[in-house]
Design an enzyme around this catalytic site. Structure first.
Site, mmCIF file in Angstrom:
data_model
loop_
_atom_site.group_PDB
_atom_site.id
_atom_site.type_symbol
_atom_site.label_atom_id
_atom_site.label_comp_id
_atom_site.label_asym_id
_atom_site.label_seq_id
_atom_site.Cartn_x
_atom_site.Cartn_y
_atom_site.Cartn_z
ATOM 1 N N ARG A 1 35.207 49.027 6.140
ATOM 2 C CA ARG A 1 33.926 48.636 6.736
ATOM 3 C C ARG A 1 33.622 49.508 7.951
ATOM 4 N NH1 ARG A 1 30.198 44.480 7.056
ATOM 5 N NH2 ARG A 1 29.837 43.499 9.080
ATOM 6 N N HIS B 1 25.446 42.639 10.645
ATOM 7 C CA HIS B 1 25.788 42.237 12.009
ATOM 8 C C HIS B 1 24.604 41.509 12.643
ATOM 9 C CE1 HIS B 1 28.968 45.659 12.281
ATOM 10 N NE2 HIS B 1 29.531 44.515 11.980
#
Length: 317
Positions: free
Chosen positions: A264, A287
């Site tokens: 990631r 996010h």
């Protein structure tokens, strides 16, 4: 140092998860499953600090806490832990105190004073690394070298973890129905039940469709365990199973060990290095805050030097 002498109840409180659970149980019940273990450990640590080891998160009397005690907890944590860890643990403490107020165990002014803990300054970069292109090529090559079902599955797992920047829990939760092959869109159930969609790029789509031809398109989990014989086992592949797959693939490809989250990080870093806008990368990674995306950036000093060279002073030599 014992921070509180009157915080251990006379009788044990109910176990976490019961309808009449402690404030800690109510607080943990509000968290995503992946966050509960870490925050429970944080509360256990704080409870032991408060009672000299005689109570834990379930049994300590959180509602009896006063500001001097929570301030002392903060000071003790700052001495023992890195800033990021201390912030996370104090967030758990504030969360439990708020549940005490919500449950009517503390008056609002008592809660406000106890929860008024000074913020912790400083932040260390997250652990982990971004894999380089040679390492990624070696990993996919090791999967392609053997066309057995496990290798086909593992290539798809690598493709989604790196190609879409998925969290491990997001990968595990995927079902076959989440992939819309006609338009190449994948529905992702993210952290905190935040849903998002991802457009699957060609290379990732190729390895995913290869796996679906092996797995079949029957409803159910996207990724399944495999028996030693190579037969599919009809249950969802676990987070631990994903971690073991990456360990094995790293060894076979002669790549230094890495985690799911390192893939990631690689996703975020390589997008930013290619010139992608930070706000767009934030949305792709799922996010909530753009500052989190910036922390994942592992480009290092080379990126700073490259950026600094973009500024030219108009002087004559």
């Amino acid at each position: 140092m014992r921070l509180g002498a009157d915080l251990s109840p006379d009788q044990p409180r109910p176990a976490l998860g019961q309808a009449d659970a402690s404030p800690a149980g109510v607080y943990l019940g509000r968290l995503a499953p992946g966050s509960r273990r870490g925050q429970l450990e944080a509360l256990d640590t704080i409870a032991r600090l408060l009672t000299n080891g005689s109570a834990d998160a379930e049994t300590v009397s959180w509602a009896s806490l006063s500001y001097p005690q929570t301030a002392a907890v903060r000071a003790a944590l700052v001495e023992r832990y890195a800033p990021n860890t201390t912030k996370r643990m104090l967030a758990a403490l504030r969360g439990v105190l708020k549940e005490c107020w919500r449950l009517g165990l503390m008056a609002h002014d008592e809660y406000a004073r106890a929860a008024d803990i000074a913020p912790v300054r400083g932040q260390l970069p997250p652990r982990g690394r971004a894999l380089d292109e040679a390492e990624l090529a070696s990993l996919f090559k090791s999967c392609q070298a053997d066309p057995d079902p496990a290798s086909v599955r593992d290539a798809a797992i690598l493709g989604l973890l790196y190609g879409l920047g998925l969290r491990r829990a997001e990968l595990v939760r995927l079902d076959v129905a989440d992939f819309h092959c006609q338009d190449g869109v994948l529905a992702i159930r993210g952290k905190g039940n935040q849903a998002r969609t991802a457009h699957v790029v060609e290379e990732t789509r190729i390895v995913l469709e290869r796996w679906l031809r092996v797995r079949g398109i029957a409803a159910g989990p996207m990724f399944l365990p495999l028996a030693k014989s190579g037969h599919l086992i009809a249950k969802r592949l676990s987070c631990e199973g994903i971690a073991q797959i990456l360990i094995r693939r790293a060894a076979e490809a002669n790549v230094a060990r890495f985690s799911c989250h390192d893939l990631r990080r690689s996703f975020v870093t390589h997008l930013l290095d290619a010139g992608a806008d930070l706000a767009v990368v934030q949305k792709l990674a799922g996010h909530r805050q753009i500052s989190t995306t910036a922390v994942y950036d592992k480009r290092g000093e080379a990126a700073k030097i490259k950026a600094a060279e973009l500024v030219r002073i108009p002087i004559a030599y």
